[in-house]
Design a protein around this motif. Structure first.
Motif, PDB file in Angstrom:
ATOM      1  N   UNK A 130      73.616 -16.415  52.906  1.00  9.01           N
ATOM      2  CA  UNK A 130      73.222 -15.967  51.572  1.00  9.01           C
ATOM      3  C   UNK A 130      73.736 -14.575  51.264  1.00  9.01           C
ATOM      4  N   UNK A 131      73.654 -13.680  52.248  1.00  5.48           N
ATOM      5  CA  UNK A 131      74.162 -12.328  52.038  1.00  5.48           C
ATOM      6  C   UNK A 131      75.676 -12.344  51.850  1.00  5.48           C
ATOM      7  N   UNK A 132      76.382 -13.093  52.676  1.00  2.00           N
ATOM      8  CA  UNK A 132      77.845 -13.171  52.538  1.00  2.00           C
ATOM      9  C   UNK A 132      78.231 -13.692  51.159  1.00  2.00           C
ATOM     10  N   UNK A 133      77.523 -14.718  50.699  1.00  2.00           N
ATOM     11  CA  UNK A 133      77.802 -15.269  49.380  1.00  2.00           C
ATOM     12  C   UNK A 133      77.477 -14.264  48.286  1.00  2.00           C
ATOM     13  N   UNK A 134      76.376 -13.523  48.463  1.00  2.00           N
ATOM     14  CA  UNK A 134      75.996 -12.513  47.469  1.00  2.00           C
ATOM     15  C   UNK A 134      77.047 -11.410  47.379  1.00  2.00           C
ATOM     16  N   UNK A 135      77.520 -10.939  48.520  1.00  2.00           N
ATOM     17  CA  UNK A 135      78.535  -9.885  48.530  1.00  2.00           C
ATOM     18  C   UNK A 135      79.819 -10.358  47.857  1.00  2.00           C
ATOM     19  N   UNK A 136      80.141 -11.619  48.041  1.00  2.00           N
ATOM     20  CA  UNK A 136      81.336 -12.184  47.409  1.00  2.00           C
ATOM     21  C   UNK A 136      81.143 -12.298  45.896  1.00  2.00           C
ATOM     22  N   UNK A 137      80.011 -12.848  45.474  1.00  2.00           N
ATOM     23  CA  UNK A 137      79.760 -13.050  44.044  1.00  2.00           C
ATOM     24  C   UNK A 137      79.647 -11.729  43.286  1.00  2.00           C
ATOM     25  N   UNK A 138      79.088 -10.714  43.925  1.00  2.00           N
ATOM     26  CA  UNK A 138      78.901  -9.431  43.245  1.00  2.00           C
ATOM     27  C   UNK A 138      80.202  -8.655  43.084  1.00  2.00           C
ATOM     28  N   UNK A 139      81.266  -9.138  43.668  1.00  2.00           N
ATOM     29  CA  UNK A 139      82.588  -8.540  43.422  1.00  2.00           C
ATOM     30  C   UNK A 139      83.191  -9.085  42.133  1.00  2.00           C
ATOM     31  N   UNK A 140      82.570 -10.142  41.595  1.00  2.00           N
ATOM     32  CA  UNK A 140      83.029 -10.769  40.355  1.00  2.00           C
ATOM     33  C   UNK A 140      82.193 -10.254  39.190  1.00  2.00           C
ATOM     34  N   UNK A 141      82.575 -10.539  37.948  1.00  2.00           N
ATOM     35  CA  UNK A 141      81.737 -10.146  36.808  1.00  2.00           C
ATOM     36  C   UNK A 141      80.305 -10.633  37.008  1.00  2.00           C
ATOM     37  N   UNK A 142      79.335  -9.842  36.569  1.00  2.00           N
ATOM     38  CA  UNK A 142      77.942 -10.135  36.867  1.00  2.00           C
ATOM     39  C   UNK A 142      77.512 -11.501  36.350  1.00  2.00           C
ATOM     40  N   UNK A 143      78.153 -11.978  35.288  1.00  2.00           N
ATOM     41  CA  UNK A 143      77.757 -13.282  34.752  1.00  2.00           C
ATOM     42  C   UNK A 143      77.959 -14.401  35.768  1.00  2.00           C
ATOM     43  N   UNK A 144      78.843 -14.198  36.753  1.00  2.00           N
ATOM     44  CA  UNK A 144      79.107 -15.239  37.753  1.00  2.00           C
ATOM     45  C   UNK A 144      77.912 -15.410  38.696  1.00  2.00           C
ATOM     46  N   UNK A 145      77.423 -14.345  39.367  1.00  2.00           N
ATOM     47  CA  UNK A 145      76.231 -14.548  40.206  1.00  2.00           C
ATOM     48  C   UNK A 145      75.009 -14.972  39.391  1.00  2.00           C
ATOM     49  N   UNK A 146      74.880 -14.468  38.166  1.00  2.00           N
ATOM     50  CA  UNK A 146      73.752 -14.875  37.322  1.00  2.00           C
ATOM     51  C   UNK A 146      73.821 -16.375  37.042  1.00  2.00           C
ATOM     52  N   UNK A 147      75.007 -16.860  36.750  1.00  2.00           N
ATOM     53  CA  UNK A 147      75.196 -18.295  36.491  1.00  2.00           C
ATOM     54  C   UNK A 147      74.923 -19.107  37.747  1.00  2.00           C
ATOM     55  N   UNK A 148      75.356 -18.597  38.884  1.00  2.00           N
ATOM     56  CA  UNK A 148      75.145 -19.314  40.144  1.00  2.00           C
ATOM     57  C   UNK A 148      73.659 -19.498  40.420  1.00  2.00           C
ATOM     58  N   UNK A 149      72.877 -18.443  40.229  1.00  2.00           N
ATOM     59  CA  UNK A 149      71.429 -18.544  40.444  1.00  2.00           C
ATOM     60  C   UNK A 149      70.815 -19.509  39.440  1.00  2.00           C
ATOM     61  N   UNK A 150      71.246 -19.439  38.197  1.00  2.00           N
ATOM     62  CA  UNK A 150      70.714 -20.317  37.159  1.00  2.00           C
ATOM     63  C   UNK A 150      70.987 -21.782  37.490  1.00  2.00           C
ATOM     64  N   UNK A 151      72.191 -22.084  37.943  1.00  2.00           N
ATOM     65  CA  UNK A 151      72.543 -23.462  38.288  1.00  2.00           C
ATOM     66  C   UNK A 151      71.711 -23.962  39.461  1.00  2.00           C
ATOM     67  N   UNK A 152      71.542 -23.110  40.469  1.00  5.57           N
ATOM     68  CA  UNK A 152      70.781 -23.511  41.646  1.00  5.57           C
ATOM     69  C   UNK A 152      69.334 -23.842  41.307  1.00  5.57           C
ATOM     70  N   UNK A 153      68.788 -23.193  40.270  1.00  6.87           N
ATOM     71  CA  UNK A 153      67.372 -23.355  39.951  1.00  6.87           C
ATOM     72  C   UNK A 153      67.111 -24.330  38.809  1.00  6.87           C
ATOM     73  N   UNK A 154      68.132 -25.016  38.341  1.00  7.67           N
ATOM     74  CA  UNK A 154      67.911 -25.989  37.265  1.00  7.67           C
ATOM     75  C   UNK A 154      67.032 -27.127  37.761  1.00  7.67           C
ATOM     76  N   UNK A 155      66.264 -27.739  36.844  1.00  5.44           N
ATOM     77  CA  UNK A 155      65.283 -28.761  37.247  1.00  5.44           C
ATOM     78  C   UNK A 155      65.859 -29.901  38.079  1.00  5.44           C
ATOM     79  N   UNK A 156      67.108 -30.250  37.839  1.00  3.76           N
ATOM     80  CA  UNK A 156      67.651 -31.385  38.589  1.00  3.76           C
ATOM     81  C   UNK A 156      67.990 -31.025  40.041  1.00  3.76           C
TER      82      UNK A 156
END
Length: 246
Positions: A130-156
């Motif tokens: 999780x930390x490795x993935x976070x460090x990778x995502x945070x090198x990208x525009x912030x909307x990318x990690x925000x979208x990743x968290x949103x997708x992971x938590x969708x009802x389906x």
């Protein structure tokens, strides 16, 4: 006539003395503005019309010349548009969304979290990943990690709610892993790594971003059912207001 629209990626929170803090969820940047700027912002958010906002605020301050109010409003609007906090359009009805405003750009402050292992090996592995993935995502525009968290938590998604103990254990693993990272690893990296680590373990938690005042401080943390995952540091005395929850 210029019409103003508040983008969906802009989120706002209260600030002292009538001001406002806002968070740009695309860039990951925070801003703050004073009470007068907030007056203009609120009118633009409510009406979407630049001129109406200027006139309304000018009427509230009869001792100030209208042309001075308008000049300051133009500078504020230009500043907001430049930072992606407002979209200026011609002859189009705006769709208002959030509530924010401008000021000085800030960075996240550091924070520490409490370690408590639960002895589950997979949680430890998921925390490192999780930390490795976070460090990778945070090198990208912030909307990318925000979208990743949103997708992971969708009802389906098939994640189940994490318990406080599981979240504390994951946070401890992430912090220990971050100690070996040569770059920056503070509250933003810790909290995102924890949420992603929990997701890899089939669990879900809330990723929160917020602000505190005097002086302005910005923070990211993890919550379970509205309760902050335990941490012990100087910031425990500080009450951070949630601006964005993912």
């Amino acid at each position: 006539m210029t019409e103003l629209r508040i983008p969906q990626h802009v989120h706002a929170g209260e600030a002292p003395h009538g001001g406002t803090v806002l968070f740009n969820a695309r860039s990951g940047q925070w801003y703050a503005m004073n009470g007068t700027a907030r007056e203009l912002w609120e009118e633009w958010r409510r009406t979407g019309d630049f001129d109406t906002g200027v006139q309304t605020v000018a009427d509230r301050f009869p001792g100030v010349r209208y042309d001075h109010v308008r000049l300051d409003a133009e500078k504020l609007a230009d500043d907001l548009v430049e930072r992606g906090l407002v979209a200026a359009e011609k002859d189009r009805t705006p769709a208002t969304e959030a509530t924010p405003d401008v000021g000085e750009e800030r960075a996240f402050g550091q924070a520490a979290c409490v370690p408590q292992g639960d002895g589950v090996r997979w949680l430890r592995t998921a925390g490192w990943l999780g930390l490795c993935l976070a460090l990778l995502l945070l090198r990208l525009p912030f909307r990318v990690p925000a979208y990743a968290v949103d997708v992971l938590k969708r009802p389906r998604s098939r994640l189940r709610p994490a318990t406080m103990r599981q979240a504390e254990s994951m946070l401890a693993v992430v912090r220990r892993a971050a100690d070996g990272h040569p770059g920056r690893a503070a509250c933003l990296e810790h909290s995102l790594g924890t949420v992603l680590g929990l997701a890899l373990a089939g669990l879900t938690a809330d990723w929160c971003l917020g602000s505190a005042d005097d002086p302005y401080r910005f923070h990211a943390w993890v919550e379970i059912d509205g309760e902050t995952v335990t941490r012990h540091d100087a910031d425990d005395r500080v009450s951070f207001r949630r601006v964005l929850v993912l």
